[in-house]
Design a protein around this motif. Structure first.
Motif, PDB file in Angstrom:
ATOM      1  N   UNK A 341     -41.171  25.771  12.827  1.00  0.00           N
ATOM      2  CA  UNK A 341     -41.392  26.981  12.028  1.00  0.00           C
ATOM      3  C   UNK A 341     -41.814  26.644  10.608  1.00  0.00           C
ATOM      4  N   UNK A 342     -41.240  25.581  10.060  1.00  0.00           N
ATOM      5  CA  UNK A 342     -41.525  25.209   8.669  1.00  0.00           C
ATOM      6  C   UNK A 342     -42.744  24.299   8.518  1.00  0.00           C
ATOM      7  N   UNK A 343     -43.254  23.777   9.633  1.00  0.00           N
ATOM      8  CA  UNK A 343     -44.320  22.782   9.533  1.00  0.00           C
ATOM      9  C   UNK A 343     -45.586  23.373   8.929  1.00  0.00           C
ATOM     10  N   UNK A 344     -45.964  24.580   9.361  1.00  0.00           N
ATOM     11  CA  UNK A 344     -47.200  25.176   8.850  1.00  0.00           C
ATOM     12  C   UNK A 344     -47.110  25.446   7.346  1.00  0.00           C
ATOM     13  N   UNK A 345     -45.923  25.921   6.902  1.00  0.00           N
ATOM     14  CA  UNK A 345     -45.766  26.193   5.478  1.00  0.00           C
ATOM     15  C   UNK A 345     -45.802  24.910   4.664  1.00  0.00           C
ATOM     16  N   UNK A 385     -59.748  27.962   3.038  1.00  0.00           N
ATOM     17  CA  UNK A 385     -60.435  27.911   4.324  1.00  0.00           C
ATOM     18  C   UNK A 385     -59.531  27.385   5.433  1.00  0.00           C
ATOM     19  N   UNK A 386     -58.671  26.419   5.121  1.00  0.00           N
ATOM     20  CA  UNK A 386     -57.823  25.797   6.140  1.00  0.00           C
ATOM     21  C   UNK A 386     -56.558  26.591   6.434  1.00  0.00           C
ATOM     22  N   UNK A 387     -56.112  27.423   5.513  1.00  0.00           N
ATOM     23  CA  UNK A 387     -54.857  28.144   5.717  1.00  0.00           C
ATOM     24  C   UNK A 387     -54.838  28.993   6.988  1.00  0.00           C
ATOM     25  N   UNK A 388     -55.877  29.780   7.282  1.00  0.00           N
ATOM     26  CA  UNK A 388     -55.835  30.560   8.531  1.00  0.00           C
ATOM     27  C   UNK A 388     -55.733  29.680   9.769  1.00  0.00           C
ATOM     28  N   UNK A 389     -56.409  28.529   9.772  1.00  0.00           N
ATOM     29  CA  UNK A 389     -56.323  27.631  10.922  1.00  0.00           C
ATOM     30  C   UNK A 389     -54.908  27.093  11.084  1.00  0.00           C
ATOM     31  N   UNK A 390     -54.255  26.775   9.986  1.00  0.00           N
ATOM     32  CA  UNK A 390     -52.881  26.252  10.055  1.00  0.00           C
ATOM     33  C   UNK A 390     -51.938  27.310  10.599  1.00  0.00           C
ATOM     34  N   UNK A 391     -52.061  28.538  10.114  1.00  0.00           N
ATOM     35  CA  UNK A 391     -51.154  29.594  10.576  1.00  0.00           C
ATOM     36  C   UNK A 391     -51.375  29.930  12.041  1.00  0.00           C
ATOM     37  N   UNK A 392     -52.631  30.002  12.465  1.00  0.00           N
ATOM     38  CA  UNK A 392     -52.920  30.437  13.834  1.00  0.00           C
ATOM     39  C   UNK A 392     -52.625  29.349  14.856  1.00  0.00           C
ATOM     40  N   UNK A 393     -52.852  28.073  14.507  1.00  0.00           N
ATOM     41  CA  UNK A 393     -52.652  26.993  15.466  1.00  0.00           C
ATOM     42  C   UNK A 393     -51.204  26.542  15.570  1.00  0.00           C
ATOM     43  N   UNK A 394     -50.413  26.795  14.550  1.00  0.00           N
ATOM     44  CA  UNK A 394     -49.027  26.333  14.531  1.00  0.00           C
ATOM     45  C   UNK A 394     -48.020  27.452  14.836  1.00  0.00           C
ATOM     46  N   UNK A 395     -48.500  28.630  15.144  1.00  0.00           N
ATOM     47  CA  UNK A 395     -47.588  29.757  15.327  1.00  0.00           C
ATOM     48  C   UNK A 395     -47.971  30.507  16.595  1.00  0.00           C
ATOM     49  N   UNK A 396     -47.069  30.510  17.578  1.00  0.00           N
ATOM     50  CA  UNK A 396     -47.361  31.157  18.857  1.00  0.00           C
ATOM     51  C   UNK A 396     -47.471  32.670  18.708  1.00  0.00           C
ATOM     52  N   UNK A 397     -46.567  33.262  17.925  1.00  0.00           N
ATOM     53  CA  UNK A 397     -46.612  34.710  17.749  1.00  0.00           C
ATOM     54  C   UNK A 397     -47.910  35.163  17.088  1.00  0.00           C
ATOM     55  N   UNK A 398     -48.384  34.381  16.122  1.00  0.00           N
ATOM     56  CA  UNK A 398     -49.626  34.731  15.437  1.00  0.00           C
ATOM     57  C   UNK A 398     -50.821  34.612  16.373  1.00  0.00           C
TER      58      UNK A 398
END
Length: 416
Positions: A341-345, A385-398
């Motif tokens: 959960x904390x990895x993306x942040x 630019x990279x933030x959306x990729x990090x959130x979407x790839x590291x979060x199943x709910x997203x």
């Protein structure tokens, strides 16, 4: 983010400015003036650019209306003509980079616009830069807008963590929009000028949104700790606290950076007006001032220290508490879920603060100006630019929410 101008170049520019003003004063009293100092660093930059472009006309006079002296000019052989005004020849493509637009205010000339050099290069390379930045800007808008729409459209994501992520995505859109559109326009422009008011408006909004982004990273770090105590989370992160944190994250930057912008804008600017950057960075702007105001520099440095040190230490402290809480969990599966959960942040934090610390902590003052521009691009363009990729790839709910949003849009288009 805030100390992006090499220290030795600041000292060199300050020395040239003082010598330039001293020689101008001597010239007004009838003494001989050195041509290289009369022309100043601004004209030197333009002449160098013209010579590298192999243009026919490299004459780039600086108007001397306020000094009552003939206009100096460069010729192809490097000769200087100080006897008569420069002939009216056909302008070169880069000649519009030239004269400073000044207006008299008492005994002080006031600059009415600045010149942003961006990335001086050939026209073909300028078009290449335009294409790359256009693609990066479009992808950033699409990715962050998709996250904001997913948070708003999926009721399962109406929790404090995803509400903060949705607002953070909107903030990223505002953050990158303060600089990239003007950069794209300058890449296609021959004047590359920005008005005095527009320059300080860009300075204010860019650093205000950047400060807000740092505060939102703090809010997201604060939101992570109650996740380790799920039974206490609803009581700790109540609706009122969540609403207050959202409002605090959007407003803090605008309040904090109002004072430095007002003080820096009140400094006297009498030339030169060329900023060797792609945006209105406050450090090179202050170096263009006619007077050295230590009070303004101290205020600006104080606000930088508050933002940089305060936010980063708070994030480190929050994640230290998270790590301690996770290590006390008996189940290995629970530990893995909490760390995931904390990895993306954490990735976003290191991308944002890491690129800043490279220049702020590392002896980057000896780096060339072009390296400083690249580092500034990293945290102002690449990170959003990279933030959306990090959130979407590291979060199943997203990822599930994004699929719902995209499929709903496709079905709506087909039905229509």
């Amino acid at each position: 983010m805030l100390y992006t101008y090499p220290y030795h170049l600041m000292k060199t520019q300050e020395k040239l400015r003082k010598e330039f003003l001293f020689q101008v004063q001597r010239n007004n009293t009838g003494h001989q003036i050195a041509p290289s100092l009369l022309l100043g660093p601004a004209l030197y930059v333009r002449q160098l650019m013209c010579l590298t472009q192999n243009t026919e006309d490299v004459t780039a006079p600086i108007p001397r209306e306020g000094l009552g002296q003939p206009e100096p000019s460069f010729t192809k052989k490097g000769q200087v003509n100080l006897q008569c005004p420069c002939p009216q020849t056909s302008p070169s493509p880069l000649r519009n980079l030239g004269p400073m637009n000044v207006s008299k205010k008492g005994n002080t000339n006031s600059v009415t616009h600045f010149i942003l050099l961006d990335f001086p290069s050939s026209p073909e390379r300028q078009l290449l830069y335009f294409g790359l930045f256009s693609v990066a800007y479009t992808l950033t808008l699409m990715g962050n807008a998709a996250i904001a729409c997913a948070v708003r459209g999926d009721c399962c994501l109406h929790t404090p963590m995803y509400i903060f992520l949705g607002n953070f995505s909107l903030l990223e859109i505002c953050y990158i929009t303060t600089t990239v559109p003007n950069l794209l326009a300058n890449l296609l422009s021959t004047t590359k000028s920005i008005s005095f008011v527009s320059c300080f408006a860009q300075f204010y909004f860019f650093f205000s949104f950047g400060c807000d982004e740092g505060f939102y990273l703090c809010i997201l770090a604060f939101d992570r700790y109650p996740i380790c105590r799920p039974l206490h989370y609803p009581r700790i992160m109540a609706r009122q606290l969540c609403t207050g944190l959202v409002a605090l994250g959007w407003s803090c930057g605008f309040i904090i950076f109002l004072t430095p912008v007002v003080f820096i804008s009140q400094l006297p600017y009498c030339g030169p007006n060329i900023i060797n950057h792609f945006m209105c960075d406050p450090v090179p702007i202050m170096m263009l001032s006619c007077s050295e105001d230590t009070t303004t520099q101290f205020i600006y440095s104080t606000f930088n220290a508050i933002f940089m040190i305060g936010t980063f230490l708070f994030i480190l402290y929050s994640y230290a508490l998270v790590i301690l809480a996770v290590l006390q969990m008996p189940s290995a599966a629970s530990k893995g879920k909490a760390f995931s959960t904390c990895a993306s942040h954490l990735a976003v934090v290191f991308l944002f603060f890491g690129s800043i610390m490279v220049m702020y902590v590392n002896p980057g003052s000896r780096h060339p100006v072009e390296v400083q521009k690249i580092m500034t691009l990293f945290y102002s363009v690449i990170t959003p630019l990279l933030n959306p990729l990090i959130y979407s790839l590291r979060n199943k709910e997203m990822k599930a929410a994004l699929r719902k949003v995209f499929w709903a849009e496709i079905l709506f288009i087909k039905h229509k």
